[in-house]
Design a protein around this motif. Structure first.
Motif, short mmCIF file in Angstrom:
data_model
loop_
_atom_site.label_atom_id
_atom_site.label_comp_id
_atom_site.label_asym_id
_atom_site.label_seq_id
_atom_site.Cartn_x
_atom_site.Cartn_y
_atom_site.Cartn_z
N LYS A 108 0.84 -1.19 0.00
CA LYS A 108 0.00 0.00 0.00
C LYS A 108 0.88 1.25 0.00
O LYS A 108 1.14 1.86 1.03
CB LYS A 108 -0.94 -0.01 1.22
N THR A 132 -0.98 -1.87 -5.27
CA THR A 132 -0.91 -0.58 -5.93
C THR A 132 -0.39 -0.73 -7.35
O THR A 132 0.60 -1.42 -7.59
CB THR A 132 0.05 0.37 -5.18
N HIS A 134 1.17 1.67 -10.22
CA HIS A 134 1.73 3.02 -10.27
C HIS A 134 2.64 3.20 -11.48
O HIS A 134 3.15 2.22 -12.04
CB HIS A 134 2.52 3.31 -8.98
N ASP A 144 3.80 7.97 -9.40
CA ASP A 144 2.40 8.34 -9.16
C ASP A 144 1.49 7.12 -9.19
O ASP A 144 1.63 6.23 -10.04
CB ASP A 144 1.92 9.34 -10.21
N GLN A 148 -5.29 1.74 -6.40
CA GLN A 148 -4.85 1.09 -5.16
C GLN A 148 -6.07 0.48 -4.47
O GLN A 148 -7.15 1.07 -4.45
CB GLN A 148 -4.19 2.10 -4.23
N VAL A 189 -2.11 10.04 -8.67
CA VAL A 189 -2.02 10.55 -7.30
C VAL A 189 -0.55 10.53 -6.89
O VAL A 189 0.08 9.46 -6.89
CB VAL A 189 -2.86 9.71 -6.32
N GLN A 191 2.49 10.29 -4.52
CA GLN A 191 2.65 9.62 -3.24
C GLN A 191 2.94 10.60 -2.11
O GLN A 191 2.51 10.39 -0.96
CB GLN A 191 3.75 8.56 -3.34
N ASN A 192 3.64 11.68 -2.40
CA ASN A 192 3.92 12.68 -1.36
C ASN A 192 2.66 13.35 -0.83
O ASN A 192 2.65 13.89 0.27
CB ASN A 192 4.88 13.76 -1.90
N ASP A 193 1.59 13.32 -1.64
CA ASP A 193 0.32 13.90 -1.17
C ASP A 193 -0.35 12.99 -0.14
O ASP A 193 -1.23 13.43 0.60
CB ASP A 193 -0.63 14.11 -2.36
N ILE A 194 0.04 11.71 -0.11
CA ILE A 194 -0.48 10.78 0.89
C ILE A 194 0.36 10.85 2.15
O ILE A 194 -0.15 10.93 3.26
CB ILE A 194 -0.50 9.35 0.32
N HIS A 195 1.68 10.81 1.98
CA HIS A 195 2.60 10.93 3.12
C HIS A 195 3.95 11.39 2.58
O HIS A 195 4.40 10.91 1.54
CB HIS A 195 2.75 9.59 3.84
N GLY A 198 6.60 8.02 3.66
CA GLY A 198 6.28 6.61 3.52
C GLY A 198 7.34 5.79 4.22
O GLY A 198 8.03 6.28 5.12
#
Length: 300
Positions: A108, A132, A134, A144, A148, A189, A191-195, A198
């Motif tokens: 994830k 995922t 990507h 990106d 997911q 999306v 990934q930095n916008d999620i965390h 990581g």
């Protein structure tokens, strides 16, 4: 008027890649232009499918070499797809197809980047794991996200059940993402916008299968089920003799008390009750050349 055929270069290997290839071959709007397996492949299935469907099978291949980049460019693919492939894609090969290159990862993202993800998810006591799809960039599992999905983990699950789920669901999700890209509906999306960071998981190596009886019952249970068959199987020892343990039963609400971790406390129908740091668990499917008995101490 028939739509233009969507051409894919498939970089893949092993059972992770078989179901996705089957689904792609069933789609008359998609053409697999070539298959590139791992350099050290033992996968006869991909070779046989390539022969059956007249697909170019390119092996062995260094995917970032100028020779291969020129060869791959000659196919005029729309998309490159990676599934359980082990070479690192650099920018030049990533950008050969007009719609770039994608990968399917059984983790994830942006969490659980790296290696041996299903094992680590169980060790870490997760209640779910992710798959995922990507875009590939020059980082490791950092591109990106297109699609997911998460799947539950229960106490009845182990490495073998997660592997079975992943082999099927990775294929389904990967093909869904390919179809979205084909039809121009894929989302991206970052990934930095999620965390912002990581995390990564390291490759598990020889020696990592040894049980630490000074962990609590939940940790020992998770560890044993994380590397059960077809994994390397959890191991312990007694008097220099190796003992393999393929299954364990977590005993909920087991009383906590002080005793010697690793000691066999009781014989059961399928194995033994063994002391952990905080309480005890049942170990089953034991492979041992020495006869075990109550009172023995494992890990010596």
């Amino acid at each position: 008027m028939q739509d233009k055929i969507f051409k894919i270069g498939y970089f893949a290997d092993g059972p992770w890649s078989h179901r996705a290839l089957e689904l792609l071959l069933e789609d008359v709007s998609i053409e697999i232009a070539f298959i590139v397996p791992r350099t050290d492949t033992q996968d006869q299935t991909l070779y046989n499918q390539a022969q059956k469907h007249c697909i170019d099978y390119l092996h062995p291949t260094k995917i970032n070499s100028m020779a291969f980049i020129e060869q791959a460019s000659s196919y005029s693919c729309d998309l490159f797809v990676s599934m359980s492939f082990n070479q690192i894609f650099k920018n030049e090969i990533i950008n050969v197809p007009r719609l770039k290159t994608i990968n399917c990862h059984a983790g994830k993202l942006p969490f659980y980047r790296g290696r041996n993800i299903l094992n680590w998810a169980l060790i870490n006591n997760e209640t779910e794991f992710g798959i995922t799809v990507h875009y590939i960039d020059e980082g490791i599992d950092t591109g990106d996200i297109i699609l997911q999905k998460s799947y539950p983990i229960s106490d009845d699950d182990d490495y073998s059940t997660l592997l079975k789920t992943s082999h099927e669901e990775c294929a389904v999700l990967l093909v869904q993402a390919i179809k979205q890209i084909q039809h121009g509906t894929a989302q991206r999306v970052k990934q930095n916008d999620i965390h912002p960071t990581g995390f990564y998981c390291g490759k598990r190596e020889f020696g990592d299968e040894v049980i630490n009886w000074n962990q609590n019952s939940r940790q020992v249970f998770n560890f044993i089920r994380s590397i059960c068959k077809p994994g390397p199987i959890a191991r312990t020892s007694m008097n220099g003799q190796q003992i393999k343990i393929n299954k364990a039963n977590y005993i909920k609400n087991a009383p906590k008390y002080i005793n010697t971790p690793g000691q066999l406390l009781k014989k059961t129908e399928l194995g033994f009750i063994v002391k952990t740091l905080d309480s005890f668990i049942e170990i089953k499917e034991i492979e041992s050349e020495i006869k075990l008995k109550v009172g023995d101490k494992l890990g010596k």
